[in-house]
Design a protein around this motif. Sequence first.
Motif, short mmCIF file in Angstrom:
data_model
loop_
_atom_site.label_atom_id
_atom_site.label_comp_id
_atom_site.label_asym_id
_atom_site.label_seq_id
_atom_site.Cartn_x
_atom_site.Cartn_y
_atom_site.Cartn_z
N ASP A 1 0.97 -1.32 -0.01
CA ASP A 1 0.11 0.02 -0.02
C ASP A 1 0.81 1.19 -0.04
N CYS A 2 2.00 1.17 0.64
CA CYS A 2 2.70 2.46 0.72
C CYS A 2 3.64 2.89 -0.70
N VAL A 3 3.60 1.90 -1.51
CA VAL A 3 4.44 2.12 -2.78
C VAL A 3 3.86 1.75 -4.04
N LYS A 4 2.27 1.02 -3.93
CA LYS A 4 1.91 0.84 -5.31
C LYS A 4 1.66 2.06 -6.22
N HIS A 5 1.58 3.19 -5.64
CA HIS A 5 1.12 4.45 -6.44
C HIS A 5 2.52 4.65 -7.27
N LEU A 6 3.64 4.42 -6.92
CA LEU A 6 4.81 4.79 -7.60
C LEU A 6 5.05 4.04 -8.97
N PRO A 7 5.75 4.65 -10.00
CA PRO A 7 5.61 4.44 -11.36
C PRO A 7 6.63 3.06 -11.63
N PHE A 8 6.28 2.18 -10.91
CA PHE A 8 7.16 0.72 -11.17
C PHE A 8 6.34 0.04 -12.30
N ASP A 9 7.13 -0.79 -13.16
CA ASP A 9 6.18 -1.40 -13.97
C ASP A 9 5.83 -2.78 -13.74
N ILE A 10 6.56 -3.51 -12.85
CA ILE A 10 6.13 -4.91 -12.31
C ILE A 10 6.51 -5.32 -11.13
N LEU A 11 5.56 -6.11 -10.54
CA LEU A 11 5.75 -6.42 -9.25
C LEU A 11 6.30 -7.73 -8.97
N VAL A 12 7.45 -8.25 -8.41
CA VAL A 12 7.89 -9.53 -8.17
C VAL A 12 7.38 -10.10 -7.11
N GLU A 13 6.57 -11.07 -6.87
CA GLU A 13 5.76 -11.50 -5.66
C GLU A 13 6.40 -12.68 -5.27
N SER A 14 7.35 -12.64 -4.30
CA SER A 14 8.24 -13.88 -3.96
C SER A 14 8.15 -14.01 -2.53
N THR A 15 7.11 -13.70 -1.72
CA THR A 15 6.91 -13.77 -0.29
C THR A 15 6.99 -15.22 0.06
N GLY A 16 6.15 -16.11 -0.80
CA GLY A 16 6.20 -17.39 -0.46
C GLY A 16 4.80 -17.81 0.53
N ILE A 17 3.92 -16.80 0.79
CA ILE A 17 2.97 -16.79 1.67
C ILE A 17 1.49 -16.80 0.73
N PRO A 18 1.01 -17.91 0.78
CA PRO A 18 -0.34 -18.09 -0.14
C PRO A 18 -1.00 -16.79 -0.19
N THR A 19 -1.65 -16.26 0.87
CA THR A 19 -2.61 -15.32 1.09
C THR A 19 -1.89 -14.10 0.78
N ALA A 20 -0.76 -13.61 1.12
CA ALA A 20 -0.07 -12.53 0.92
C ALA A 20 0.25 -12.40 -0.69
#
Length: 462
Positions: free
Chosen positions: A89-108
């Motif tokens: 939530d703190c950063v999703k407004h910033l102009p990055f192109d792609i999220l790398v989702e590597s938490t390993g936590i299913p719900t997250a």
Amino acid sequence: MNYLHHFDSTKIIEACVAGAGDFGRGVLRQARQMKGLSARIAIDIDAKTAAEAIRQSGVPDHLIMVCQSIDEASRAWEKGLFIGAGSLDCVKHLPFDILVESTGIPTAGARHAKEAILAGKHVGIATKETESVVGPYLTRLAERHGRIFTPLDGDQPSLLIGLATWAETLGFQIIAAGKSSEYDFIWDEQDGAVWCNGERYPAPDMAAQWTLPEGQEYSVALARGESLSAIPQISAPDLCEMTNVGNATGLVPDRPAFHALVLRSHEVPTLLDLKAEGGVLHDNGRLEVFNCLRRPDELSFAGGVFVVVRCDNPDAWDLLRGKGHVLSRRGSAAMVYLPRHLLGLEAPISLLDAVLKGLPSGGGSAVAPRLDLTARATQDFAVGQRLEMKGHHRHIAGLRPEVHPGAALTDGQPVPFYLLPGAEVIRPIAAGATISMGDVALPESPLLTLRQAQDAMFFAAP
């Protein structure tokens, strides 16, 4: 393929890494060595942990800012700083192109992927647990928003999808496709033991089982597995990855628990062939996992991926056998393989493909909920017990993974494995029973909500 031509662009891709574990740290490090990728944002449950991961990638402390709010993150971005944050939530407004989702936590993973897509970002997912439950839904959601949801090279699903589709493009008939288990079974003959993941297991019968006599290949391979029964020979992560591959490609397991034989690398095409050819499989197009048995001085296959293809041109394959390629004893099948997966160090290839080329490393629009990773009890469970997910490999004590045809969440259907963490048992479950929806009360979570949406999308479920 010449990758420098394929990615011929002056654009610098901006990535945000969610999860400061091994995979995420690998992406952060590799981005520091690349001209075309920047990874200035990392998030973790603790913002200081995310900032430390950035520091370990080689960024000086004075260029890193720990951010706990949207305003702090905005100021840090404008100053050209690297950002360690405690939430997307703190950063999703910033102009990055792609999220790398590597938490390993299913719900997250489910929450992050959905929020990023709705914020206009592509998503590269290394959290295979999330993908096994709701990957098809997130793929369609991304398409609706003109974005890509994709697995990442460096992990086995993406690499195996690439290898299998390479074989299909060339017109090879795929008999089997799969991976070896994460840790080799290393036979120390002098010690009379097999070592796996740093643990020693006595193996007094292995000398007699080291080779597979002709005509007795399957029986001796089974005997190896029995001799090494103290070592886990199939795991939830292995079958989770194969579930994702099946949903992307249409390949299916030969049986729900897989064969998971203990094999030396050169034995794979002999055993993972059709029964009529001396193997164990009932049909072509099968998903499989094997446990790589080797000596200490032999090359590792740990976590590598393979396809077994039909040898329909004897002269050509005899030539290739002479060059060291791995054929079955009958010469009717061959194994083509990649004996490595480089985790976050290799993932940037998929990030560049998604952003610059609009190409997924997975199945794209072909992804569908063909398979579900499910669970069978290995012990009795009483009413009131809760199921807990533990450890690096996301196991749930007392459950064995299996893969079955995908289905909507209705009372008699098996529960997807990674919806079970935190579930409460509401009716007695006997050892050997499949965990069904009527057996447990599932906790409310973003993962469950998205799975219900996926069922409505693909199975017309309410």
